[in-house]
Design an enzyme around this catalytic site. Structure first.
Site, PDB file in Angstrom:
ATOM      1  N   HIS A 116       0.842  -1.208   0.000  1.00 49.62           N
ATOM      2  CA  HIS A 116       0.000   0.000   0.000  1.00 49.62           C
ATOM      3  C   HIS A 116       0.871   1.250   0.000  1.00 49.62           C
ATOM      4  CE1 HIS A 116       0.345   1.022   4.395  1.00 49.62           C
ATOM      5  NE2 HIS A 116       0.462  -0.285   4.539  1.00 49.62           N
ATOM      6  N   ASP A 124      -0.579   4.385   0.742  1.00 50.65           N
ATOM      7  CA  ASP A 124      -1.133   5.402   1.634  1.00 50.65           C
ATOM      8  C   ASP A 124      -0.444   5.330   2.990  1.00 50.65           C
ATOM      9  OD1 ASP A 124      -2.459   2.918   2.175  1.00 50.65           O
ATOM     10  OD2 ASP A 124      -4.001   4.000   3.292  1.00 50.65           O
ATOM     11  N   ASP A 173       6.208   1.763   6.873  1.00 53.17           N
ATOM     12  CA  ASP A 173       4.836   1.279   6.703  1.00 53.17           C
ATOM     13  C   ASP A 173       4.105   2.132   5.665  1.00 53.17           C
ATOM     14  OD1 ASP A 173       2.357   0.056   7.062  1.00 53.17           O
ATOM     15  OD2 ASP A 173       1.912   1.193   8.881  1.00 53.17           O
ATOM     16  N   GLU A 182      -5.218   1.121   2.790  1.00 55.63           N
ATOM     17  CA  GLU A 182      -4.918   0.177   3.869  1.00 55.63           C
ATOM     18  C   GLU A 182      -4.996   0.848   5.226  1.00 55.63           C
ATOM     19  OE1 GLU A 182      -2.814  -2.333   6.723  1.00 55.63           O
ATOM     20  OE2 GLU A 182      -2.347  -0.267   6.167  1.00 55.63           O
ATOM     21  N   GLU A 183      -4.537   2.085   5.309  1.00 57.20           N
ATOM     22  CA  GLU A 183      -4.517   2.777   6.595  1.00 57.20           C
ATOM     23  C   GLU A 183      -5.891   3.266   7.044  1.00 57.20           C
ATOM     24  OE1 GLU A 183      -2.139   2.384   8.359  1.00 57.20           O
ATOM     25  OE2 GLU A 183      -0.221   2.523   7.315  1.00 57.20           O
ATOM     26  N   ASP A 212       4.538  -6.338   4.750  1.00 55.28           N
ATOM     27  CA  ASP A 212       3.917  -5.339   5.629  1.00 55.28           C
ATOM     28  C   ASP A 212       3.905  -5.848   7.065  1.00 55.28           C
ATOM     29  OD1 ASP A 212       2.734  -2.950   6.285  1.00 55.28           O
ATOM     30  OD2 ASP A 212       0.721  -3.513   5.638  1.00 55.28           O
ATOM     31  N   HIS A 235       3.131   4.743  12.405  1.00 55.85           N
ATOM     32  CA  HIS A 235       1.924   5.339  13.000  1.00 55.85           C
ATOM     33  C   HIS A 235       2.258   6.385  14.067  1.00 55.85           C
ATOM     34  CE1 HIS A 235      -1.109   1.934  11.797  1.00 55.85           C
ATOM     35  NE2 HIS A 235      -0.141   2.070  10.906  1.00 55.85           N
TER      36      HIS A 235
END
Length: 456
Positions: free
Chosen positions: A86, A88, A119, A153-154, A180, A427
């Protein structure tokens, strides 16, 4: 492999330059003001795939942010690998805690700092560069390749399941490969063969039709917060066992081989406790910490709120209280069934004088692959080749719902080869990615792709 690895070394700076360009795009899928940036990142990935030598590179629309597709299907009779990633990223707040701006990538201490570095832009980009390097050195790939790189995905991949259903034949493959997940440590490569599922819900409890004066009404009416606390306490026994009827029904036991593998990892409970600033660890009795983290289900209260929250005192009896709950699920647990059981428990244990609304939220099935599968064993060989250290097999406590989607939709193995580390702040502020793992990871992937045809 020697010629490919020389190519990787010769082109390292160019690869890092391109990664920096990708990391500079603020593709935050959760924020509507960044919708143009999300598309810009999709366009970057599409163009990178085209330049790498892939065919049919395209941006495919979904109900939200797009999926990027590309393929290379020129070796007849060889298996097809679907590479998922991903582009995003998470929001960056609190911004003031970043040492350098989150979308101005900065390399220091052999790590690249930027939102999305670990990530999942960095690991996803590595697949493109690994396959590009094989193509440039050898003129062809050893297996057929398809890419599915999404932009949601996020935010839960809400549109991906229906998108894949609608394009099932286009994305059909013999194996899914995903980077991931994380390694156990900088010097301990690991292959994740299992993920926990997810079941989320919210409890909204009400007593009276308004907040009440605690002097005028105190002692004669139910308090919503008291009732909610009583209800939540009923979900666990003091030792951490979940008391919802049937919650553990069918939960698969760890095999003897898995128990031995986990014991060989020599997890240090005391160091783990200290690193978290805890006076003691806590969990379901009869299991080790790693078993609790990877192979046992959980029921956690994620948030609780109600009543007066401001400064000072307000003498009221709250009439509403709320709680958010998520469960991490293991093989043989169905999210819908688990939520049914929690709802039945809530109904049975709601205190007198209160009413409860039970709302279901996100769900995802657990995933478990047979780690003796040749494609998974080959991953261990690939890590050993690049790192010089034997890889170990682990499960992961978190959830990647798309893994179960691929497994159920295509009925093919999913191989999880991660290169991130748990302390890389994905994150969180100051997210970063080890360039040592970037270099070794590229070599790992090239080795894996080169030998994969013989494992399928």
């Amino acid at each position: 492999m020697e010629a490919i690895e020389r190519h990787l070394t010769a082109n390292r700076e160019e690869h890092l330059k391109q990664l920096t360009q990708l990391l500079s795009i603020p593709s935050i899928s959760a924020l509507s003001e960044h919708k143009p940036d999300v598309r810009k990142a999709a366009e970057f990935i599409r163009d990178a795939l085209t330049k790498a030598g892939f065919d049919h590179a395209a941006i495919m629309e979904t109900g939200g942010h797009p999926v990027v597709y590309a393929d290379w299907l020129h070796v007849e009779g060889k298996p097809t690998v679907l590479v998922y990633g991903h582009y995003d990223v998470q929001p960056v707040d609190p911004l003031q805690l970043w040492k350098t701006p989150p979308f101005e990538p900065d390399i220091r201490d052999n790590q690249i700092f930027a939102r999305g570095a670990s990530d999942d832009k960095g690991p996803t980009f590595m697949h493109i560069k690994a396959l590009e390097s094989i193509l440039q050195v050898e003129g062809e790939l050893p297996v057929n390749i398809k890419f599915c790189i999404e932009g949601e995905e996020e935010v839960g991949s809400a549109n991906l399941d229906s998108f894949l259903e609608a394009h099932k034949s286009q994305f059909a493959a013999d194996l899914v490969l995903i980077s991931d997940t994380t390694m156990l440590g900088p010097d301990q490569p690991s292959i994740c063969y299992g993920l926990r599922g997810l079941a989320a819900c919210q409890i909204d409890l009400q007593t009276a039709n308004t907040d009440l004066h605690s002097g005028i009404y105190g002692g004669a009416v139910p308090n919503a917060i008291h009732a909610l606390v009583e209800l939540l306490v009923s979900l666990h026994s003091p030792d951490g066992t979940i008391t919802v009827d049937g919650f553990y029904d069918g939960v698969a036991k760890l095999s003897e081989a898995e128990q031995k593998e986990y014991a060989s990892l020599d997890h240090d409970d005391e160091a783990y406790r200290k690193s978290l600033g805890l006076p003691a660890l806590h969990g379901e009795p009869g299991y080790t910490t790693l078993e609790r983290l990877w192979a046992r289900p959980t029921l956690e209260i994620n948030g609780i709120y109600g009543g007066f929250q401001g400064e000072g005192t307000k003498t009221v009896i709250p009439n509403e209280a709320h709680a958010k709950i998520t469960c991490r699920l293991v093989p043989n647990q169905d999210p819908k069934n688990i939520l049914d059981k929690i709802e039945a428990h809530i109904t049975k244990h709601t205190p007198e004088g209160a009413t409860v609304t039970f709302t279901r939220a996100d769900t995802g099935h657990p995933y478990l692959a047979p780690y003796d599968h040749p494609a998974i064993q080959l991953a261990a060989d690939a890590y050993t080749h690049a790192y010089g250290i034997k890889a170990v097999f682990t499960r992961m406590g978190g959830s990647i719902p798309v893994v179960e989607t691929f497994s159920q939709l295509f009925h093919i193995p999913v191989v999880l080869m991660g290169f991130g580390l748990n302390d890389e702040n994905f994150h969180a502020p100051n997210e970063h990615f080890s360039l040592d793992n970037f270099d070794k990871g590229l070599r790992t992937l090239c080795y894996y792709y080169k030998h994969l045809a013989n494992a399928l």
